[in-house]
Motif scaffolding. Sequence first.
Motif, PDB file in Angstrom:
ATOM      1  N   GLU A 114      -8.098   4.642  -3.156  1.00  0.00           N
ATOM      2  CA  GLU A 114      -8.288   3.736  -4.218  1.00  0.00           C
ATOM      3  C   GLU A 114      -6.973   3.240  -4.757  1.00  0.00           C
ATOM      4  O   GLU A 114      -6.772   1.955  -5.104  1.00  0.00           O
ATOM      5  CB  GLU A 114      -8.526   4.693  -5.460  1.00  0.00           C
ATOM      6  CG  GLU A 114     -10.100   5.032  -5.258  1.00  0.00           C
ATOM      7  CD  GLU A 114     -10.359   6.199  -6.257  1.00  0.00           C
ATOM      8  OE1 GLU A 114      -9.574   6.611  -7.188  1.00  0.00           O
ATOM      9  OE2 GLU A 114     -11.858   6.550  -6.479  1.00  0.00           O
ATOM     10  N   ALA A 115      -5.845   3.835  -4.633  1.00  0.00           N
ATOM     11  CA  ALA A 115      -4.427   3.066  -4.918  1.00  0.00           C
ATOM     12  C   ALA A 115      -4.124   1.796  -4.182  1.00  0.00           C
ATOM     13  O   ALA A 115      -3.624   1.017  -4.602  1.00  0.00           O
ATOM     14  CB  ALA A 115      -3.373   4.235  -4.580  1.00  0.00           C
ATOM     15  N   CYS A 116      -4.798   1.596  -2.890  1.00  0.00           N
ATOM     16  CA  CYS A 116      -4.705   0.675  -1.791  1.00  0.00           C
ATOM     17  C   CYS A 116      -5.552  -0.456  -2.215  1.00  0.00           C
ATOM     18  O   CYS A 116      -5.671  -1.490  -1.474  1.00  0.00           O
ATOM     19  CB  CYS A 116      -4.719   0.971  -0.440  1.00  0.00           C
ATOM     20  SG  CYS A 116      -3.370   2.167  -0.019  1.00  0.00           S
ATOM     21  N   THR A 117      -6.608  -0.185  -3.135  1.00  0.00           N
ATOM     22  CA  THR A 117      -7.628  -1.070  -3.431  1.00  0.00           C
ATOM     23  C   THR A 117      -7.299  -2.543  -3.325  1.00  0.00           C
ATOM     24  O   THR A 117      -8.093  -3.662  -2.682  1.00  0.00           O
ATOM     25  CB  THR A 117      -8.649  -0.767  -4.389  1.00  0.00           C
ATOM     26  OG1 THR A 117      -9.192   0.439  -4.357  1.00  0.00           O
ATOM     27  CG2 THR A 117      -9.830  -1.530  -4.847  1.00  0.00           C
ATOM     28  N   PRO A 118      -6.254  -2.941  -4.172  1.00  0.00           N
ATOM     29  CA  PRO A 118      -5.998  -4.638  -4.339  1.00  0.00           C
ATOM     30  C   PRO A 118      -5.727  -5.082  -2.943  1.00  0.00           C
ATOM     31  O   PRO A 118      -5.860  -6.261  -2.842  1.00  0.00           O
ATOM     32  CB  PRO A 118      -4.780  -4.390  -5.237  1.00  0.00           C
ATOM     33  CG  PRO A 118      -4.794  -3.049  -6.094  1.00  0.00           C
ATOM     34  CD  PRO A 118      -5.477  -2.036  -5.211  1.00  0.00           C
ATOM     35  N   CYS A 156       0.654  -1.090  -0.107  1.00  0.00           N
ATOM     36  CA  CYS A 156      -0.109  -0.264  -0.224  1.00  0.00           C
ATOM     37  C   CYS A 156       0.996   1.280  -0.125  1.00  0.00           C
ATOM     38  O   CYS A 156       0.460   2.256  -0.669  1.00  0.00           O
ATOM     39  CB  CYS A 156      -0.974   0.111   1.197  1.00  0.00           C
ATOM     40  SG  CYS A 156      -2.312  -1.426   1.160  1.00  0.00           S
ATOM     41  N   TYR A 157       2.129   1.198   0.850  1.00  0.00           N
ATOM     42  CA  TYR A 157       2.745   2.516   0.938  1.00  0.00           C
ATOM     43  C   TYR A 157       3.488   2.760  -0.582  1.00  0.00           C
ATOM     44  O   TYR A 157       3.447   3.754  -1.112  1.00  0.00           O
ATOM     45  CB  TYR A 157       3.968   2.058   1.855  1.00  0.00           C
ATOM     46  CG  TYR A 157       5.039   3.113   1.697  1.00  0.00           C
ATOM     47  CD1 TYR A 157       4.858   4.366   2.202  1.00  0.00           C
ATOM     48  CD2 TYR A 157       6.378   2.641   1.328  1.00  0.00           C
ATOM     49  CE1 TYR A 157       5.954   5.279   2.200  1.00  0.00           C
ATOM     50  CE2 TYR A 157       7.453   3.691   1.499  1.00  0.00           C
ATOM     51  CZ  TYR A 157       7.363   4.916   1.802  1.00  0.00           C
ATOM     52  OH  TYR A 157       8.444   5.720   1.828  1.00  0.00           O
ATOM     53  N   LYS A 158       3.944   1.573  -1.304  1.00  0.00           N
ATOM     54  CA  LYS A 158       4.615   1.971  -2.579  1.00  0.00           C
ATOM     55  C   LYS A 158       3.646   2.177  -3.589  1.00  0.00           C
ATOM     56  O   LYS A 158       3.870   3.061  -4.419  1.00  0.00           O
ATOM     57  CB  LYS A 158       5.008   0.537  -2.965  1.00  0.00           C
ATOM     58  CG  LYS A 158       6.410   0.070  -2.345  1.00  0.00           C
ATOM     59  CD  LYS A 158       6.962  -1.324  -2.921  1.00  0.00           C
ATOM     60  CE  LYS A 158       8.226  -1.568  -1.823  1.00  0.00           C
ATOM     61  NZ  LYS A 158       8.624  -2.907  -2.471  1.00  0.00           N
ATOM     62  N   ALA A 159       2.235   1.922  -3.482  1.00  0.00           N
ATOM     63  CA  ALA A 159       1.371   1.980  -4.372  1.00  0.00           C
ATOM     64  C   ALA A 159       0.823   3.627  -4.406  1.00  0.00           C
ATOM     65  O   ALA A 159       0.750   4.524  -5.212  1.00  0.00           O
ATOM     66  CB  ALA A 159      -0.059   1.453  -4.258  1.00  0.00           C
ATOM     67  N   SER A 191     -12.357  -2.457  -8.680  1.00  0.00           N
ATOM     68  CA  SER A 191     -12.264  -0.998  -8.795  1.00  0.00           C
ATOM     69  C   SER A 191     -11.309  -0.381  -9.562  1.00  0.00           C
ATOM     70  O   SER A 191      -9.979  -0.674  -9.404  1.00  0.00           O
ATOM     71  CB  SER A 191     -12.265  -0.399  -7.379  1.00  0.00           C
ATOM     72  OG  SER A 191     -13.256  -0.569  -6.601  1.00  0.00           O
ATOM     73  N   GLY A 192     -11.549  -0.005 -10.929  1.00  0.00           N
ATOM     74  CA  GLY A 192     -10.556   0.416 -11.762  1.00  0.00           C
ATOM     75  C   GLY A 192      -9.625   1.548 -11.382  1.00  0.00           C
ATOM     76  O   GLY A 192      -8.493   1.345 -11.335  1.00  0.00           O
ATOM     77  N   ALA A 193     -10.318   2.466 -10.686  1.00  0.00           N
ATOM     78  CA  ALA A 193      -9.275   3.732 -10.423  1.00  0.00           C
ATOM     79  C   ALA A 193      -8.194   3.147  -9.305  1.00  0.00           C
ATOM     80  O   ALA A 193      -7.342   3.783  -9.185  1.00  0.00           O
ATOM     81  CB  ALA A 193     -10.360   4.753  -9.929  1.00  0.00           C
ATOM     82  N   GLY A 194      -8.614   2.073  -8.401  1.00  0.00           N
ATOM     83  CA  GLY A 194      -7.935   1.757  -7.349  1.00  0.00           C
ATOM     84  C   GLY A 194      -7.161   0.535  -7.662  1.00  0.00           C
ATOM     85  O   GLY A 194      -6.088   0.135  -7.018  1.00  0.00           O
ATOM     86  N   ASP A 195      -7.087   0.198  -9.050  1.00  0.00           N
ATOM     87  CA  ASP A 195      -6.216  -0.978  -9.335  1.00  0.00           C
ATOM     88  C   ASP A 195      -4.836  -0.414  -9.949  1.00  0.00           C
ATOM     89  O   ASP A 195      -4.569   0.196 -11.122  1.00  0.00           O
ATOM     90  CB  ASP A 195      -6.875  -1.793 -10.456  1.00  0.00           C
ATOM     91  CG  ASP A 195      -5.970  -3.088 -10.863  1.00  0.00           C
ATOM     92  OD1 ASP A 195      -4.986  -3.139 -10.258  1.00  0.00           O
ATOM     93  OD2 ASP A 195      -6.480  -3.852 -11.992  1.00  0.00           O
TER      94      ASP A 195
END
Length: 251
Positions: A98-102, A17-20, A128-132
């Motif tokens: 959203e960046a952490c969604t995966p 999550c941090y890297k994303a 969630s496309g925007a978060g992937d």
Amino acid sequence: TTPNQSFFISSKDFESCYKAMCRLNTTHHHEKTGGNFAAGGGWDQRWFAWMSADYPDECKDMKEVLEALGFNCKFDDTGNLCGLEYDQKIGQEELFLEACTPWIREGSFIEWKSHFGDVWVQQFTKSSGAGDTAKADEEETSPRGEHAIRACTEAAAAAAEANALAASLSTDSKPVAIQPPPEMKNLAEQTASLVAKNGPKFEQRFRAKEYAVKFSFLHPSSPFFPFYQQKLAESRSEREDKREGGREGGG
């Protein structure tokens, strides 16, 4: 604020999550809403709302990024992130989540409430496309971002062309009030209504550098400034009409 939520990230996924979230600083440059105007025009530097431009260097882990965004992180006994409390002015926190969604547990959600009273729910699913952000290294811009940039660019070009035409027809012609893209149009109309109600000092709040992009229509150099001015005049006229009506009714 976040009045209701159900949120979970396993401790084993904190580094991912941090890297994303750090990666957003390069892959989503076009979505940054804060910035400085350069003396010669254009942008000198841009950043995400309320965030430092160098947050990946200043924050050493996921928790520090979330705290820099304004979140109060809640952890369970085994160190998993089990809740996020928020009671600050809303900026671009949703984009970072959203960046952490995966890595957010399927079915998690956060209910948001803005300082204007608007309420909405952000849901997290693996689709969630925007978060992937797993494809972030391959795709530097999201389709949503590209569409927004294209829409704003085309609208700005149309506004500039229309204003140039008006100027060529008459030296007394006023700038043509070209409508901004839908999202900016709604924001401009809401801002005009609030400024008409609360006065010019309220407008000054949104001229601060952290709002430079989102409220760009407040600047005379913006092609959408005439539209905002028109809506502000209409809102002021409506309020004056209501006051006059009240005096007549009371007389």
